[in-house]
Scaffold this motif. Structure first.
Motif, PDB file in Angstrom:
ATOM      1  N   ASP A  78       0.760  -0.939  -0.056  1.00 36.00           N
ATOM      2  CA  ASP A  78      -0.102  -0.048  -0.090  1.00 36.00           C
ATOM      3  C   ASP A  78       0.886   1.333   0.082  1.00 36.00           C
ATOM      4  OD1 ASP A  78      -2.331  -1.190  -0.191  1.00 36.00           O
ATOM      5  OD2 ASP A  78      -2.647  -0.894   2.062  1.00 36.00           O
ATOM      6  N   LEU A  79       1.828   1.046   0.836  1.00 36.26           N
ATOM      7  CA  LEU A  79       2.569   2.595   0.929  1.00 36.26           C
ATOM      8  C   LEU A  79       3.611   2.450  -0.324  1.00 36.26           C
ATOM      9  CD1 LEU A  79       4.289   2.125   4.723  1.00 36.26           C
ATOM     10  CD2 LEU A  79       2.512   3.589   3.914  1.00 36.26           C
ATOM     11  N   LYS A  83       0.694   3.983  -3.027  1.00 33.36           N
ATOM     12  CA  LYS A  83       0.632   5.219  -2.858  1.00 33.36           C
ATOM     13  C   LYS A  83       1.824   6.435  -3.185  1.00 33.36           C
ATOM     14  CE  LYS A  83      -2.797   4.424   0.676  1.00 33.36           C
ATOM     15  NZ  LYS A  83      -3.186   4.546   1.949  1.00 33.36           N
ATOM     16  N   GLU A  85       2.212   6.532  -6.745  1.00 41.05           N
ATOM     17  CA  GLU A  85       0.842   7.299  -7.422  1.00 41.05           C
ATOM     18  C   GLU A  85       1.468   8.931  -7.324  1.00 41.05           C
ATOM     19  OE1 GLU A  85      -3.493   8.026  -6.056  1.00 41.05           O
ATOM     20  OE2 GLU A  85      -2.829   5.885  -5.864  1.00 41.05           O
ATOM     21  N   GLN A  86       2.020   9.102  -6.060  1.00 39.11           N
ATOM     22  CA  GLN A  86       2.259  10.441  -5.659  1.00 39.11           C
ATOM     23  C   GLN A  86       3.215  11.246  -6.577  1.00 39.11           C
ATOM     24  OE1 GLN A  86       4.090  11.172  -1.791  1.00 39.11           O
ATOM     25  NE2 GLN A  86       4.098  13.225  -2.028  1.00 39.11           N
ATOM     26  N   SER A 140       1.741  11.403 -10.047  1.00 37.05           N
ATOM     27  CA  SER A 140       1.010  12.602 -10.337  1.00 37.05           C
ATOM     28  C   SER A 140       1.673  14.157 -10.292  1.00 37.05           C
ATOM     29  CB  SER A 140       0.221  12.833  -8.885  1.00 37.05           C
ATOM     30  OG  SER A 140      -0.481  13.935  -8.839  1.00 37.05           O
TER      31      SER A 140
END
Length: 116
Positions: free
Chosen positions: A47-48, A51, A54-55, A58
């Protein structure tokens, strides 16, 4: 299926917000955390990592307001280094992120030079 072996104990680095992952052994992964269930560790780690990437993606796609191409590039490199130190990515993954950031920066600078 990968073979994961976890070394879970009380010694972890409190200065890191994420677990330290030692992937130096072939086909083994040691995660050093306080007493925790191993399955939960794998899920939390994935999960980390998801994320964090993804950051990063982005920011690559859409820089912050009033961020120059150079500032965006430096922030992307900084995040890649941070993720490596936190154990979220390995050196090869960091190299891919740095390459992507460098290509985006070169394209932005080229566009500026052409008046776009």
């Amino acid at each position: 299926m990968a073979d994961f072996r976890f070394k879970v104990n009380q010694s972890y680095n409190p200065h890191l917000s994420l677990p330290h992952v030692d992937a130096s052994e072939h086909h083994a992964c040691s995660v050093v955390l306080p007493d925790t269930h191993a399955l939960g560790i794998v899920i939390m780690y994935e999960d980390l990592k998801a994320k964090a990437l993804e950051q990063w993606r982005s920011l690559l796609a859409t820089p912050e307001i009033r961020m120059t191409a150079q500032e965006q590039y430096e922030e992307l490199l900084s995040l890649a280094e941070k993720y490596l130190k936190q154990g979220l990515i390995n050196r090869d993954e960091r190299k891919v992120l740095v390459t992507e950031a460098t290509l985006r920066y070169a394209k932005a600078v080229e566009g500026i030079g052409q008046g776009t």
